[in-house]
Design an enzyme around this catalytic site. Structure first.
Site, short mmCIF file in Angstrom:
data_model
loop_
_atom_site.label_atom_id
_atom_site.label_comp_id
_atom_site.label_asym_id
_atom_site.label_seq_id
_atom_site.Cartn_x
_atom_site.Cartn_y
_atom_site.Cartn_z
N GLU A 190 0.84 -1.19 0.00
CA GLU A 190 0.00 0.00 0.00
C GLU A 190 0.88 1.25 0.00
O GLU A 190 1.99 1.23 0.54
CB GLU A 190 -0.91 0.02 1.24
CG GLU A 190 -1.81 -1.21 1.36
CD GLU A 190 -2.51 -1.27 2.72
OE1 GLU A 190 -2.99 -0.22 3.19
OE2 GLU A 190 -2.55 -2.37 3.31
N LYS A 226 2.34 4.63 1.23
CA LYS A 226 2.53 5.20 2.56
C LYS A 226 2.24 6.71 2.47
O LYS A 226 3.08 7.50 2.05
CB LYS A 226 3.95 4.95 3.06
CG LYS A 226 4.19 5.38 4.50
CD LYS A 226 5.60 5.00 4.95
CE LYS A 226 5.82 5.39 6.40
NZ LYS A 226 5.73 6.86 6.60
N ASP A 278 1.89 10.41 3.48
CA ASP A 278 2.65 11.23 4.44
C ASP A 278 1.68 12.13 5.20
O ASP A 278 1.48 13.30 4.87
CB ASP A 278 3.70 12.06 3.71
CG ASP A 278 4.74 12.62 4.67
OD1 ASP A 278 4.76 12.20 5.84
OD2 ASP A 278 5.54 13.47 4.24
N TYR A 316 -7.31 2.06 6.49
CA TYR A 316 -6.55 0.89 6.06
C TYR A 316 -6.55 -0.27 7.06
O TYR A 316 -6.03 -1.36 6.77
CB TYR A 316 -5.10 1.27 5.75
CG TYR A 316 -4.34 1.93 6.88
CD1 TYR A 316 -3.92 1.21 7.99
CD2 TYR A 316 -4.03 3.28 6.82
CE1 TYR A 316 -3.21 1.82 9.03
CE2 TYR A 316 -3.33 3.90 7.85
CZ TYR A 316 -2.92 3.16 8.94
OH TYR A 316 -2.24 3.76 9.97
N LYS A 362 10.98 3.22 2.60
CA LYS A 362 11.04 4.67 2.52
C LYS A 362 11.76 5.11 1.25
O LYS A 362 12.84 4.62 0.93
CB LYS A 362 11.79 5.24 3.74
CG LYS A 362 11.17 4.87 5.09
CD LYS A 362 9.79 5.48 5.25
CE LYS A 362 9.83 6.96 5.46
NZ LYS A 362 10.32 7.39 6.78
N CYS A 408 9.60 50.29 -0.91
CA CYS A 408 9.02 49.26 -1.78
C CYS A 408 9.73 49.29 -3.14
O CYS A 408 9.83 50.36 -3.75
CB CYS A 408 7.52 49.51 -1.96
SG CYS A 408 6.75 48.45 -3.19
N CYS A 433 7.13 50.76 -5.90
CA CYS A 433 6.55 52.11 -5.91
C CYS A 433 7.32 53.10 -5.06
O CYS A 433 6.94 54.28 -4.97
CB CYS A 433 5.09 52.06 -5.46
SG CYS A 433 4.89 51.64 -3.70
N CYS A 451 0.31 51.05 -5.29
CA CYS A 451 1.52 50.29 -5.67
C CYS A 451 1.21 49.43 -6.89
O CYS A 451 0.26 48.63 -6.87
CB CYS A 451 1.97 49.43 -4.50
SG CYS A 451 3.37 48.35 -4.90
#
Length: 662
Positions: free
Chosen positions: A110, A112, A114, A220, A308, A402, A405, A425
């Site tokens: 099956e 796995k 995460d 499961y 894994k 910024c 602008c 902006c």
């Protein structure tokens, strides 16, 4: 009274059937609009008759309950961890140990997922408890949050006195990407990966937040399976599916460990094709009698092992760090990388989120770094490789002005984000337009970031409201905008006028107000005019609207620029009421695939039409596909449909179907 009670019963059945069709069978039967309408009606009836509310009512999924704290619960059986395998030799050694006890063996493999283990308990068919894994012996009671997950049944399809189920709670990649984008736009810390996001979401004290984050669940395992007449793992998976649980369909059965190894290697290369994160596979002895004979070590079963996948990390160089200004004014530092391939695509940029993250990881311009994709979606710098520093690396500092602008940049108290607060902006305006036309907002197909930028550069638009003044002659000079594309775009702009109030509220990009909030406000006020006149106090009377959102709304609607923008939308004929039209559900329960180059519609437009008429716009062809809409240069999907005998139609034939309902 009797009529209302019967209606409650009918609505509950309709909603639970819809949940099963959507989550378990992957064959949606009704539209989101119909589902929402049914849910609103049921909520109203249950509010009127609170004694009619039952634990398995679909309204219990909505969320809103706030837990003071989580109580500890002891698991009926310990949730043990699995031994890990990292190479084919580890799996071969596992197989040798198993075959010492049984020369002939069958393995179930099956995916796995995460995520995090969630244990469920049902009594007389009703869900009674959901709990985290905890330390394996004792977990936390998260029942109120578990009930918000549509893939977990509140009532079993077949009642049994007691059933204990285990499975994996997880956050789909799309939900993860959307959540992180929303948090970044609001200047909040982002999640590192879908697993962390799922864990944080399931342990929220306010279940409304859990409900908004769209978690899912794969079941499961069943405790005491043999008492139910189940003799192996494949029978358990079939039983769970019949009881209304979502079971991951990708499991395989093998009798040879070399076949298992081949499958593991295949999945390692295909892991990115799934809409959820997987970090390996779980290999289990299928037969329960043999599992019992093999037994357990102190911490792990001897009859199962986890393979894994190797971590996908690549090395690259940060060539520069640049600033992106979002629609809410948040300045986000972004690493410009030496292009590198990772998780199936070439990456040349990665968000660094904020200055605190840069300082914590000690990231400098010129550094060699390790990179991966969080959730197989978002490029992320994991760490610096300090031993490769040459002394020429440079520290990064947030700018005082910024970059778009030249307005002052400030850091609000209590926030990690730096912001540009100028509403003029150009970057904020550009990102605001991109948000305005996005799918959950006004859904204007054909207006990607590049086209938006070209329209701004040409002076054809200054804000999103100007889109409704565009004409054919405006668009044809735009780079790569042919006659057909221009016609399609103008039609999409015109169609967006009828999206209604809820998408429009979201499209405005009001701080602390998402798509779900847009629906809530639209239902409560019904028109933009009524919403505009609402006070902070009146807004807070609406369920799910707190003081922060209420303040943001009132401040936004008080702006002169907002008034001017809405006036332009009204003059353009944009619908600002909550009224929507329901299309006939001629494709209800049907899975439809679109392939090839289309002439009449953009791909998203035709998929929206399919879903609007009750169907599911699927991405792959199978025997369950109702029909395929094929355009020019249709490839493998068309061939597969022809091989399976699936009906194939043209765009013109599809148009006849929706103009002449079956």
């Amino acid at each position: 009274m009797q009529d209302e009670f019967e209606l409650v019963t009918t609505l509950r059945k309709e909603l639970e059937d819809a949940n099963k069709q959507y989550y378990v069978l992957d064959q949606p039967r009704i539209t989101d609009a119909e589902y929402d309408a049914f849910m609103r009606e049921l909520l109203d009836l249950e509010a009127k008759h609170p004694n009619w509310v039952t634990p398995d009512s679909p309204t219990q999924r909505v969320g809103g309950e706030v837990a003071k704290e989580y109580t500890k619960v002891r698991h009926l059986e310990p949730l043990l961890s699995l031994d890990n395998a990292f190479a084919p030799g580890d799996l071969q050694e596992f197989d040798r140990r198993v075959r010492k006890v049984a020369p002939t063996v069958e393995y179930v493999v099956e995916l796995k997922i995460d995520g995090l283990t969630v244990a469920l308990t049902y009594e007389d068919g009703l869900i009674m408890r959901g709990a985290t894994r905890g330390d394996g012996e004792v977990g936390e009671d998260i029942t109120v949050n578990v009930k918000t997950m549509g893939s977990i049944p509140l009532r079993l399809d077949k009642t049994v006195p007691k059933l204990s189920v285990r499975g994996e709670g997880y956050m789909p990649k799309a939900s993860f990407a959307r959540l992180n984008q929303e948090r970044e736009e609001e200047g909040q810390p982002t999640f590192a990966n879908p697993r962390n996001a799922a864990a944080g979401s399931l342990r929220q004290l306010n279940s409304k937040i859990t409900a908004e984050r769209k978690l899912d669940y794969f079941a499961y395992q069943v405790l005491s399976a043999k008492e139910l007449g189940l003799h192996n793992q494949t029978e358990v998976l079939t039983y769970l599916h019949r009881q209304g649980f979502v079971v991951n369909p990708e499991y395989k059965v093998f009798s040879d460990i070399e076949e298992v190894i081949t499958y593991c290697e295949e999945m390692a290369s295909e892991r990115h094709r799934f809409p959820y994160d997987i970090d390996g596979l779980v290999i289990k002895v299928n037969e329960f009698d043999l599992q019992q004979e093999l037994g357990f070590t102190a911490k792990s079963p001897r009859w199962a092992i986890s393979y894994k996948f190797p971590a996908e990390q690549v090395e690259t160089v940060i060539e520069d760090i640049v600033i992106r200004v979002g629609r809410t004014g948040v300045l986000t530092p972004t690493a410009v990388l030496k292009a590198v391939s990772v998780a199936g695509s070439t990456v040349s940029r990665a968000t660094l989120h904020n200055l605190d993250n840069i300082r914590e990881k000690d990231i400098r311009i010129g550094d060699h770094v390790l990179l991966h994709k969080a959730g197989d979606v978002i490029p992320e710098v994991i760490r610096v490789i300090p031993e490769k520093r040459m002394g020429e690396e440079r520290l990064f500092e947030m700018p005082d002005l910024c970059p778009e602008c030249q307005s002052p940049v400030t850091q609000d108290e209590g926030e990690v984000a730096y912001r540009c607060h100028s509403i003029t902006c150009p970057a904020r305006q550009r990102e605001g337009i991109i948000h305005f036309v996005s799918r959950d907002a006004m859904a204007i197909d054909g207006l990607g970031p590049a086209v938006v930028q070209q329209l701004l550069d040409a002076g054809l638009i200054k804000d999103a409201a100007d889109l409704y003044s565009l004409n054919f002659d405006d668009l044809t000079p735009v780079d790569r905008m042919g006659k057909k594309s221009a016609e399609n775009l103008l039609k999409a702009i015109e169609d967006s006028k009828e999206r209604g109030l809820a998408p429009l509220i979201f499209a405005l990009g009001i701080r602390n107000t998402g798509a779900k909030s847009g629906k809530t406000l639209a239902q409560a006020f019904g028109s933009m005019d009524k919403l505009l006149s609402a006070t902070v106090e009146e807004l807070q009377e609406i369920p799910d609207v707190g003081p922060t959102m209420a303040e943001s709304l009132v401040q936004f609607f008080a702006l002169e620029s907002t008034e001017q923008f809405l006036t332009k939308l009204r003059e353009a004929g944009v619908n600002m009421t909550a009224g929507t039209s329901i299309k006939p559900q001629i494709f209800a329960g049907k899975s439809i695939v679109v392939t090839g180059s289309l002439e009449r519609w953009e791909r998203r437009q035709i998929e929206d039409l399919i879903e609007g008429y009750g169907g599911k716009a699927a991405s792959s062809v199978s025997k369950k596909t109702a029909f395929v809409v094929a355009g020019e240069k249709a490839g493998s999907k068309l061939l597969k449909a022809q091989g399976l005998g699936v009906l194939v139609i043209t765009e013109e034939e599809f148009e006849q179907l929706i103009n002449e309902p079956l």
